[in-house]
Design a protein around this motif. Structure first.
Motif, short mmCIF file in Angstrom:
data_model
loop_
_atom_site.label_atom_id
_atom_site.label_comp_id
_atom_site.label_asym_id
_atom_site.label_seq_id
_atom_site.Cartn_x
_atom_site.Cartn_y
_atom_site.Cartn_z
N PHE A 58 0.82 -1.21 0.00
CA PHE A 58 0.00 0.00 0.00
C PHE A 58 0.85 1.26 0.00
CE2 PHE A 58 -3.05 -3.11 1.79
CZ PHE A 58 -4.05 -2.97 0.84
N LEU A 59 2.07 1.16 0.55
CA LEU A 59 2.97 2.30 0.52
C LEU A 59 3.52 2.57 -0.87
CD1 LEU A 59 5.00 1.71 3.83
CD2 LEU A 59 3.30 3.49 3.43
N PHE A 60 3.78 1.49 -1.63
CA PHE A 60 4.45 1.63 -2.94
C PHE A 60 3.57 1.18 -4.10
CE2 PHE A 60 7.95 0.27 0.07
CZ PHE A 60 8.39 1.56 0.31
N MET A 61 2.27 1.05 -3.90
CA MET A 61 1.39 0.44 -4.89
C MET A 61 1.49 1.14 -6.26
SD MET A 61 -2.69 -0.38 -4.61
CE MET A 61 -3.12 1.35 -4.38
N PRO A 62 1.83 0.37 -7.32
CA PRO A 62 1.88 0.95 -8.67
C PRO A 62 0.48 1.30 -9.17
CG PRO A 62 3.06 -1.16 -8.53
CD PRO A 62 2.23 -1.02 -7.31
N GLN A 63 0.44 2.01 -10.28
CA GLN A 63 -0.85 2.33 -10.90
C GLN A 63 -1.55 1.04 -11.34
OE1 GLN A 63 -2.31 5.32 -11.17
NE2 GLN A 63 -0.59 6.25 -10.05
N PRO A 64 -2.89 0.97 -11.22
CA PRO A 64 -3.62 -0.23 -11.66
C PRO A 64 -3.31 -0.62 -13.11
CG PRO A 64 -5.07 1.21 -10.41
CD PRO A 64 -3.79 1.97 -10.61
N SER A 77 4.09 -12.15 -2.66
CA SER A 77 5.11 -12.06 -3.71
C SER A 77 4.89 -10.84 -4.59
CB SER A 77 5.11 -13.33 -4.56
OG SER A 77 5.43 -14.47 -3.79
N ALA A 78 3.62 -10.58 -4.95
CA ALA A 78 3.31 -9.41 -5.77
C ALA A 78 3.60 -8.12 -5.01
CB ALA A 78 1.84 -9.45 -6.20
N SER A 79 3.38 -8.13 -3.68
CA SER A 79 3.67 -6.95 -2.87
C SER A 79 5.17 -6.63 -2.87
CB SER A 79 3.19 -7.18 -1.43
OG SER A 79 1.79 -7.39 -1.40
N ILE A 80 5.99 -7.69 -2.81
CA ILE A 80 7.44 -7.49 -2.83
C ILE A 80 7.87 -6.91 -4.18
CG2 ILE A 80 9.67 -8.67 -2.70
CD1 ILE A 80 8.20 -10.77 -0.91
N MET A 81 7.33 -7.45 -5.26
CA MET A 81 7.62 -6.92 -6.59
C MET A 81 7.22 -5.45 -6.68
SD MET A 81 6.57 -9.80 -9.44
CE MET A 81 6.98 -8.66 -10.75
N ALA A 82 6.04 -5.14 -6.16
CA ALA A 82 5.53 -3.77 -6.25
C ALA A 82 6.40 -2.80 -5.47
CB ALA A 82 4.08 -3.72 -5.73
N ALA A 83 6.91 -3.24 -4.31
CA ALA A 83 7.78 -2.37 -3.51
C ALA A 83 9.03 -1.98 -4.28
CB ALA A 83 8.15 -3.05 -2.20
N ALA A 84 9.61 -2.96 -4.98
CA ALA A 84 10.82 -2.68 -5.77
C ALA A 84 10.49 -1.92 -7.04
CB ALA A 84 11.54 -3.99 -6.11
N ALA A 85 9.35 -2.27 -7.68
CA ALA A 85 8.97 -1.61 -8.93
C ALA A 85 8.58 -0.15 -8.69
CB ALA A 85 7.81 -2.36 -9.57
N GLY A 86 7.91 0.12 -7.57
CA GLY A 86 7.44 1.47 -7.30
C GLY A 86 8.52 2.41 -6.79
N THR A 87 9.69 1.88 -6.53
CA THR A 87 10.79 2.72 -6.02
C THR A 87 12.04 2.59 -6.88
OG1 THR A 87 11.35 0.92 -4.47
CG2 THR A 87 9.97 2.71 -3.64
N LEU A 88 12.69 1.44 -6.79
CA LEU A 88 13.97 1.25 -7.47
C LEU A 88 13.83 1.33 -8.99
CD1 LEU A 88 15.52 -1.66 -5.33
CD2 LEU A 88 15.58 0.81 -4.94
N HIS A 89 12.80 0.67 -9.52
CA HIS A 89 12.64 0.64 -10.98
C HIS A 89 12.35 2.04 -11.52
CE1 HIS A 89 11.81 -0.98 -14.93
NE2 HIS A 89 10.64 -0.36 -14.94
N ILE A 90 11.49 2.76 -10.84
CA ILE A 90 11.15 4.12 -11.29
C ILE A 90 12.36 5.03 -11.23
CG2 ILE A 90 9.80 6.16 -10.68
CD1 ILE A 90 7.52 4.34 -9.88
#
Length: 423
Positions: free
Chosen positions: A174-180, A254-267
């Protein structure tokens, strides 16, 4: 009033007991290897590999459910069936392969947990605490609980750790949730271009995601837990719901972990080379609170997977030999002690655990086709399952999973070869 509260507690305990086998599998599956694979995928490729996680979780549920169903019908565990109805060598192969894999996992898990704790300690202590001390602490904690407890105690302790892990990673989502729209786009199968300087190809990262989710050890241990629970075919619905609960929460975490990295490091265009490094990269992007929550989730994931890891080999030995699972016997305590000590390898020799874990998970994908093939054979043998043979649709799905597992095995071997040749 006391009777009412006592009945409520009793009902809660009974409800928890129904899902304890699934919680055990969840703790086994969501370890630092899974966290590493999902975080690596999110950091390098955003949510574009989410479809791989969906396919992996579907395969895992289907396999867990059918392996559990086989035990409900026959009363035999997977290793017993391999030994009796296929060939003793098949059972020995799984015993050795899974045992070796668990030893590698123990080294990687404790290495990552100790490294994460060391990095975390730097924020409140000058110079931090050396990783070896953290490794010794968690190794001792797990072993002491193993020494003093029994299977039901392990399961209940694991339920608490899994609850903590789930809460931490869901809060991070919820802290790093990407766009739907990003999440939906990730459900469309595609393979992104390799990120320059990432160190691993998308093929290897995808294979590691499959390997850490669709793990043969889950299906083998599942049959042992189902048999120990005393379930029969009359409890098929409970067994299926338990499997669905386990895999559903597996996907969400698992999806939450991906989202945390995608919403911060990837961006931010930052690449991840270790789980501990992710803490330092996250802090300027998300703040100390988010980093602390993520670190707590990582540590809980490591502890939750360490329990099944150190227990798996003696459990498999008992299963294959048809012995009662009495972990108080000296020989099993010695085995668990030796396996636990492997957790010191990475902190002491300062190895890079993320490489070990990714290659290990890719290797796990290679033994998956045999696991699927054995299930197809056993579930279609009328003399064993009688009227409970799997349907034509289920056979088609299993064949599709077999082909998928062969494909991921090829990906894993190709990725390992690419990694070796690039060294």
């Amino acid at each position: 009033m006391l009777n009412t509260s006592g009945n409520v507690v009793k009902r809660l305990q009974q409800g928890l007991a129904v899902f304890l086998p699934g919680i055990f599998l969840l703790g086994f599956n969501i370890g630092t290897g899974s966290v590493t694979a999902m975080a690596k995928a999110g950091a390098d490729y955003g949510m574009t590999l989410l479809w791989t996680l969906v396919a992996s979780c579907f395969c895992t549920f289907f396999m867990i459910n059918l392996y559990g169903r086989y035990t409900l019908v026959t009363g035999e565990t997977a290793l017993q069936a391999f030994k009796k109805h296929i060939h003793p060598g098949v059972g020995i192969f799984f015993l050795i392969a899974l045992g070796v894999g668990v030893c590698g996992s123990v080294m990687g898990v404790m290495g990552i947990v100790a490294d994460i704790c060391h990095q975390w300690s730097l924020s409140w202590l000058d110079g931090g605490i050396h990783p070896v001390w953290f490794a010794l602490f968690f190794i001792s904690l797990v072993y002491v609980i193993f020494w003093r407890g029994n299977t039901h105690f392990f399961e209940r302790f694991l339920a608490l750790v899994v609850a903590l892990m789930s809460a931490c990673f869901l809060l991070n989502f919820f802290l790093f949730m990407p766009q739907p729209s990003v999440l939906v786009a990730g459900l469309i199968p595609s393979l992104p271009d390799e990120v320059v300087g990432s160190g691993e190809s998308p093929l290897l990262v995808a294979a590691s995601m499959v390997g850490t989710t669709v793990f043969s050890g889950l299906f083998i241990i599942r049959t042992t837990l189902v048999k120990e629970a005393g379930w029969t075919i009359g409890q098929y619905k409970e067994q299926r719901n338990d499997a669905l609960f386990s895999v559903g929460l597996m996907f969400v975490i698992s999806a939450s972990i991906m989202a945390a990295a995608a919403g911060t490091l990837h961006i931010a265009g930052l690449q991840m080379t270790s789980a501990a490094q992710m803490l330092g990269l996250l802090e300027p992007l998300a703040g100390q609170f988010a980093v602390s929550v993520f670190a707590a989730g990582l540590i809980a994931a490591g502890v939750s997977s360490q329990f099944p890891n150190v227990l798996m080999l003696p459990w498999l030995i008992c299963d294959y030999c048809g012995r009662k699972r009495d972990m108080t016997l000296p020989r099993y305590r010695i085995i668990v002690f030796i396996i636990s000590l492997l957790g010191l390898v990475v902190p002491v020799f300062n190895a890079k655990p993320i490489v070990v874990m990714i290659l290990s998970q890719a290797f796990n994908a290679v033994i998956l086709p045999l696991t699927v093939g054995c299930l197809i054979y056993l579930s279609n043998k009328r003399s064993l399952v009688k009227s409970y043979r799997i349907s034509g649709v289920q056979n088609v799905v299993l064949v599709a999973i077999l082909l998928f597992s062969l494909f991921t095995a090829y990906i894993g071997l190709s990725g390992v070869w690419q990694t070796i040749t690039s060294l």
